[in-house]
Design an enzyme around this catalytic site. Sequence first.
Site, PDB file in Angstrom:
ATOM      1  N   ASP A  13       0.793  -1.245  -0.066  1.00 20.62           N
ATOM      2  CA  ASP A  13      -0.080   0.008   0.188  1.00 20.62           C
ATOM      3  C   ASP A  13       0.890   1.249  -0.054  1.00 20.62           C
ATOM      4  OD1 ASP A  13      -2.012   1.922   0.161  1.00 20.62           O
ATOM      5  OD2 ASP A  13      -2.744   1.056   2.085  1.00 20.62           O
ATOM      6  N   ASP A 107      -3.707   2.481  -5.289  1.00 23.13           N
ATOM      7  CA  ASP A 107      -2.732   2.452  -4.514  1.00 23.13           C
ATOM      8  C   ASP A 107      -2.265   1.134  -3.700  1.00 23.13           C
ATOM      9  OD1 ASP A 107      -4.739   3.034  -2.725  1.00 23.13           O
ATOM     10  OD2 ASP A 107      -3.614   4.662  -1.988  1.00 23.13           O
ATOM     11  N   GLU A 108      -3.205   0.300  -3.970  1.00 24.33           N
ATOM     12  CA  GLU A 108      -2.970  -0.923  -3.336  1.00 24.33           C
ATOM     13  C   GLU A 108      -2.833  -2.073  -4.142  1.00 24.33           C
ATOM     14  OE1 GLU A 108      -5.457  -1.744   0.459  1.00 24.33           O
ATOM     15  OE2 GLU A 108      -6.581  -0.307  -0.351  1.00 24.33           O
TER      16      GLU A 108
END
EC number: 2.7.7.7
Length: 407
Positions: A13, A107-108
């Site tokens: 993350d 973003d993960e």
Amino acid sequence: MIYLNERNILHMDLDTFFVSCERLIDSTLNNKPVLIGGTSDRGVVASCSYEARRFGIHSAMPMRMAKQLCPEAIILRGNSGIYSKYSTMVTDIIKENVPLYEKSSIDEFYIDLSGMDKFFGSYKLASELRNKVIKETGLPISFGLSINKTVAKIATGEAKPNNKIRISKGTEKPFLAPLSIRKIPMVGEVTYKSLCDLGIKKIRTVQEMPYEMMSKVLGKNGGSIWKKANGIDNAPVVQYQERKSISTERTFDRDTTDIIKLKTILTAMTQELTYQLRNGNKLTACVSVKIRYSDFQTYTMQKRIPYSASDHTIIPIIMDLFKRLYQRRLLVRLIGVSFSHLVEGGQQINLFEDCDKAISLYQAMDRIRKRYGSRAVINASGMGAKSIGRSNPFNGEAPPLLANRRL
């Protein structure tokens, strides 16, 4: 054959991703409370720095409340083009270094490293991948490594900011036990309140309860929570597939019937999305316009078109759809544009429609946008749009993003 109890699942993350991107562009934002999102009373916080979180601010909080909690915070509208660019950079690094990954948001990432211990060592590989991302992008990133997606994701949250943690097989329950039940990914605000009303605040309490009791109290959802609280999650890492549509929309501070304003914003929206197409080497074959009136009635209209990513081809179609769609003459609360039926382009724009001069112009404009932001070069007809609105780019789920803060 790899069995479920031999799994090694990595969750990565990017820390405060939007804020981190802004800080790469402007280092004066370092170590300061930063908020990104809508700046009006209707706006919400899309992302905030750790410095801002110390004041109790969190994502999805109304911006008005965030300003009250931290009056000195720096508020930015954000730039979807910049965030998309950095997300793509990280995705490309991961794609080149692991056999199987799932991009769960902008973003993960979930990465299946099962079987890697035999050859490289999963923790070593994960650490090297994290270092590579940091070195090549400058972005902070954290990871959790464990036997399944749930424990790995929770571990990442405990590792932050900008750190890493491994939860070895057999230690999942002791690791989870002291944590808040809110840490379980599927527990939202409503479920959390229900659990608190039952006196359940820590994961340990759920671990000590019989499965049947949780199921009886909360139904199927209760059974799922019990399993996750006990570190049980057999969900696979699903191979990442790119989106087949992109969209953007804007909710107005005040409902409006200003046709010039609406057309200006639609032009700016369309130009932002066509830039995203070209930047992602994509073409669209279907465009649509969305209108929501003050009475919350919502209407959409779409049109199939020859594959294209050209402003001068798509903007007139969007304007025509809007003209045909806007019939009620009521106050407008929201407008939006979306492109679907996306395919790999093979070229940046439709070479069958565009002359060499037009191709050169788009390439020159896009080079400027990549360097200075997606709103650095815009059509004159779109200049009046100070903010574009909520954007949903290719690579995963995106919270509210607004126009380039430099304008």
